[in-house]
Design a protein around this motif. Structure first.
Motif, PDB file in Angstrom:
ATOM      1  N   ILE A   1      -2.078   0.173   1.524  1.00 42.65           N
ATOM      2  CA  ILE A   1      -1.210   0.287   2.700  1.00 42.65           C
ATOM      3  C   ILE A   1      -0.409   1.576   2.636  1.00 42.65           C
ATOM      4  N   ARG A   2       0.083   1.927   1.452  1.00 47.14           N
ATOM      5  CA  ARG A   2       0.834   3.185   1.319  1.00 47.14           C
ATOM      6  C   ARG A   2      -0.049   4.386   1.637  1.00 47.14           C
ATOM      7  N   GLU A   3      -1.290   4.367   1.187  1.00 46.50           N
ATOM      8  CA  GLU A   3      -2.212   5.466   1.506  1.00 46.50           C
ATOM      9  C   GLU A   3      -2.475   5.531   3.003  1.00 46.50           C
ATOM     10  N   ALA A   4      -2.666   4.361   3.625  1.00 44.17           N
ATOM     11  CA  ALA A   4      -2.880   4.321   5.070  1.00 44.17           C
ATOM     12  C   ALA A   4      -1.637   4.788   5.813  1.00 44.17           C
ATOM     13  N   ALA A   5      -0.460   4.411   5.310  1.00 39.60           N
ATOM     14  CA  ALA A   5       0.793   4.843   5.925  1.00 39.60           C
ATOM     15  C   ALA A   5       0.955   6.355   5.824  1.00 39.60           C
ATOM     16  N   ALA A   6       0.561   6.930   4.692  1.00 42.07           N
ATOM     17  CA  ALA A   6       0.643   8.387   4.529  1.00 42.07           C
ATOM     18  C   ALA A   6      -0.250   9.090   5.550  1.00 42.07           C
TER      19      ALA A   6
ATOM     20  N   GLU B   1      -6.839   2.850  13.552  1.00 43.78           N
ATOM     21  CA  GLU B   1      -7.637   3.566  12.549  1.00 43.78           C
ATOM     22  C   GLU B   1      -7.085   3.432  11.134  1.00 43.78           C
ATOM     23  N   ASN B   2      -5.776   3.317  10.993  1.00 42.98           N
ATOM     24  CA  ASN B   2      -5.175   3.380   9.667  1.00 42.98           C
ATOM     25  C   ASN B   2      -4.629   2.063   9.135  1.00 42.98           C
ATOM     26  N   LEU B   3      -4.074   1.216   9.991  1.00 40.25           N
ATOM     27  CA  LEU B   3      -3.285   0.092   9.492  1.00 40.25           C
ATOM     28  C   LEU B   3      -3.846  -1.299   9.782  1.00 40.25           C
TER      29      LEU B   3
ATOM     30  N   GLY C   1      -3.957  -5.596   7.875  1.00 38.86           N
ATOM     31  CA  GLY C   1      -3.108  -6.650   8.438  1.00 38.86           C
ATOM     32  C   GLY C   1      -1.751  -6.152   8.865  1.00 38.86           C
ATOM     33  N   CYS C   2      -1.671  -4.887   9.291  1.00 44.21           N
ATOM     34  CA  CYS C   2      -0.399  -4.302   9.691  1.00 44.21           C
ATOM     35  C   CYS C   2      -0.482  -3.735  11.109  1.00 44.21           C
TER      36      CYS C   2
END
Length: 105
Positions: free
Chosen positions: A20-25, A54-56, A60-61
């Motif tokens: 999730i942190r990588e996707a958030a970045a 595409e990212n989150l 599940g975010c």
């Protein structure tokens, strides 16, 4: 046996948080470019939805846009399972071991 299950759960949780942190970045980089562009509000909302998809979403975010009274825009991540919201910058890039929920909006 119980400690093995606990360790396995913690490892899976830590892996999920890392992803999730990588996707958030990745989302932050795209949102930063988007915020500096001059586009119509409808196009902005469509691009935010695309970035979230595409990212989150696979983690599940959801991505929430919170427009502040002073004109600033804050981006929050909402966990679809718990409903908790996390400030995209404050929560996902602190240098401690856990996520810090933002104040509920």
């Amino acid at each position: 046996m119980a400690s093995e299950l606990s360790n396995e759960f913690e490892a899976r949780y830590d892996d999920r948080v890392r992803k999730i942190r990588e996707a958030a970045a990745a989302a932050i980089k795209q949102l930063d470019q988007l915020r500096s562009a001059t586009i119509a509000p409808e196009a902005f909302d469509a691009q935010v939805a695309r970035i979230a998809q595409e990212n989150l979403h696979r983690y599940g975010c959801d991505l929430i846009v919170h427009r502040m009274a002073d004109g600033a825009t804050r981006f929050l991540i909402k966990d679809q399972n718990t409903g908790r919201r996390y400030d995209l910058i404050k929560s996902f890039f602190h240098h401690h071991g856990g996520l810090i929920p933002s104040a509920e909006l």
